[in-house]
Design a protein around this motif. Sequence first.
Motif, short mmCIF file in Angstrom:
data_model
loop_
_atom_site.label_atom_id
_atom_site.label_comp_id
_atom_site.label_asym_id
_atom_site.label_seq_id
_atom_site.Cartn_x
_atom_site.Cartn_y
_atom_site.Cartn_z
N GLY A 152 34.83 38.34 -20.47
CA GLY A 152 35.62 38.91 -19.39
C GLY A 152 36.63 37.91 -18.85
O GLY A 152 37.73 38.28 -18.44
N GLY A 153 36.28 36.62 -18.88
CA GLY A 153 37.18 35.56 -18.40
C GLY A 153 38.26 35.19 -19.39
O GLY A 153 39.09 34.31 -19.09
N GLY A 154 38.28 35.80 -20.56
CA GLY A 154 39.33 35.57 -21.54
C GLY A 154 39.43 34.12 -21.99
O GLY A 154 38.42 33.45 -22.25
N ALA A 155 40.65 33.61 -22.05
CA ALA A 155 40.90 32.26 -22.55
C ALA A 155 40.31 31.19 -21.66
O ALA A 155 40.13 30.05 -22.09
CB ALA A 155 42.41 32.05 -22.69
N VAL A 229 48.09 21.93 -30.50
CA VAL A 229 48.90 21.64 -29.30
C VAL A 229 49.66 22.87 -28.82
O VAL A 229 49.70 23.17 -27.64
CB VAL A 229 49.88 20.48 -29.57
N SER A 230 50.26 23.61 -29.76
CA SER A 230 51.12 24.73 -29.38
C SER A 230 50.49 26.07 -29.75
O SER A 230 49.85 26.22 -30.80
CB SER A 230 52.47 24.60 -30.08
N MET A 231 50.70 27.07 -28.88
CA MET A 231 50.32 28.44 -29.17
C MET A 231 51.57 29.30 -29.40
O MET A 231 51.47 30.52 -29.49
CB MET A 231 49.50 29.01 -28.02
N LEU A 243 41.89 32.35 -29.12
CA LEU A 243 42.07 32.03 -27.70
C LEU A 243 42.72 33.17 -26.93
O LEU A 243 42.30 33.52 -25.83
CB LEU A 243 42.91 30.76 -27.56
N LEU A 244 43.77 33.77 -27.52
CA LEU A 244 44.62 34.69 -26.77
C LEU A 244 44.55 36.14 -27.25
O LEU A 244 45.08 37.03 -26.58
CB LEU A 244 46.07 34.21 -26.82
N SER A 249 51.15 37.62 -25.17
CA SER A 249 52.55 37.63 -24.75
C SER A 249 53.13 36.23 -24.87
O SER A 249 52.40 35.24 -25.01
CB SER A 249 52.66 38.10 -23.30
N ALA A 250 54.44 36.14 -24.77
CA ALA A 250 55.10 34.84 -24.79
C ALA A 250 54.65 34.00 -23.60
O ALA A 250 54.49 32.78 -23.71
CB ALA A 250 56.62 35.02 -24.77
N ALA A 251 54.42 34.65 -22.47
CA ALA A 251 53.96 33.93 -21.28
C ALA A 251 52.55 33.36 -21.49
O ALA A 251 52.25 32.24 -21.06
CB ALA A 251 53.98 34.85 -20.06
N ASP A 252 51.68 34.15 -22.13
CA ASP A 252 50.33 33.67 -22.43
C ASP A 252 50.39 32.44 -23.34
O ASP A 252 49.70 31.44 -23.11
CB ASP A 252 49.50 34.75 -23.12
N ALA A 253 51.21 32.54 -24.38
CA ALA A 253 51.34 31.42 -25.32
C ALA A 253 51.87 30.18 -24.63
O ALA A 253 51.39 29.07 -24.84
CB ALA A 253 52.24 31.82 -26.49
#
Length: 338
Positions: A152-155, A229-231, A243-244, A249-253
């Motif tokens: 439920g807490g996601g990433a 390092v990068s998503m 993780l996502l 979304s781009a914002a999540d990444a």
Amino acid sequence: MTRIVEAGSRRNMLKAAALLPVVAAGAARAQAAPPSDLLVFARDTREPDLVLPLWPEGKMPGGPIPAMTERVDDQTDNAGLRYRVAEHVTRPTLSFFAPTANPTGASVLILPGGGYSRVGIDREGYETARWFNAQGIAAFVLRYRLPADRWGGGALVALQDAQRAMRLIRAGGRWSVDPKRVTVLGGSAGGHLAISLCVKVYDRTYPVIDAADRLLTRPDGAILLYPVVSMGAGAHTGSKLALLGPDASAADAAAWSFDQRLPGITPPIFLAHAVHDRVVPVDHALALFGAVRGSGGAVDMHLFEDGAHGLGLRGDPAWPMSDWPNLARRWQVRNGLA
């Protein structure tokens, strides 16, 4: 202060030697074993001195718990070394290894990799803990929850566990460590989690449960091995998906990427990566180096022509990268973390 070592040719090694006189001086102070001896800690069968549940009963954040059963995949690798991996972690734990000689008061929190869908136990975990113990450093191995299980807490669930672990280490009680000399070590996705711990120091990811939760979560130093390092562009696909999720979304990444300018709060960083890493490209290490430099942070980056992803202490002794524990030890000594 920034130092870069690129190993793999005599020319590059000579250039590095000219750039790194302080590392040579630190070597005389460090107690180090040749790479061929590191397998001793992989062959050792010593288990943790203490295994603690991370959260009090009924107080674990990040729920609801997915419908799954925690298990350990217990295998043996081609060299006959035990290779346990935890899956579907529902009860995260902190495993404590007490120093075996001359305790220094320093400690390390170890976050093994596994692509956020599994988490290592032996390689990058217990084996590395035994090595630190031989240097007089207390070691803690975290078995953290995995975002791939769709909590439920996601990433956030892995970071919740890492923050709680750092606070429990500093709180002490069943062990005695210097709360100002706690290093975090992470490999691959565990390296990404370690960076998150270094950068998201002001993120309150769960409500206060007890007195320990009022302590700082920022490590005093970070050892990052072939980290994700990068998503965003060039992300490690498996880690990003775990993780996502598939619809990030781009914002999540962006929220979980550390390849741009970082806030100037990161602790000193030791970074090691193989140039020809076939799992997580070396571009991740280069991007993190640039981001830390852009924030004015301290980073020692070691790039190696020959090496492997996830090698832990099991690398070919002929590879300079296999000597990363001794390089990290010298870095810790120089930064007062040993």
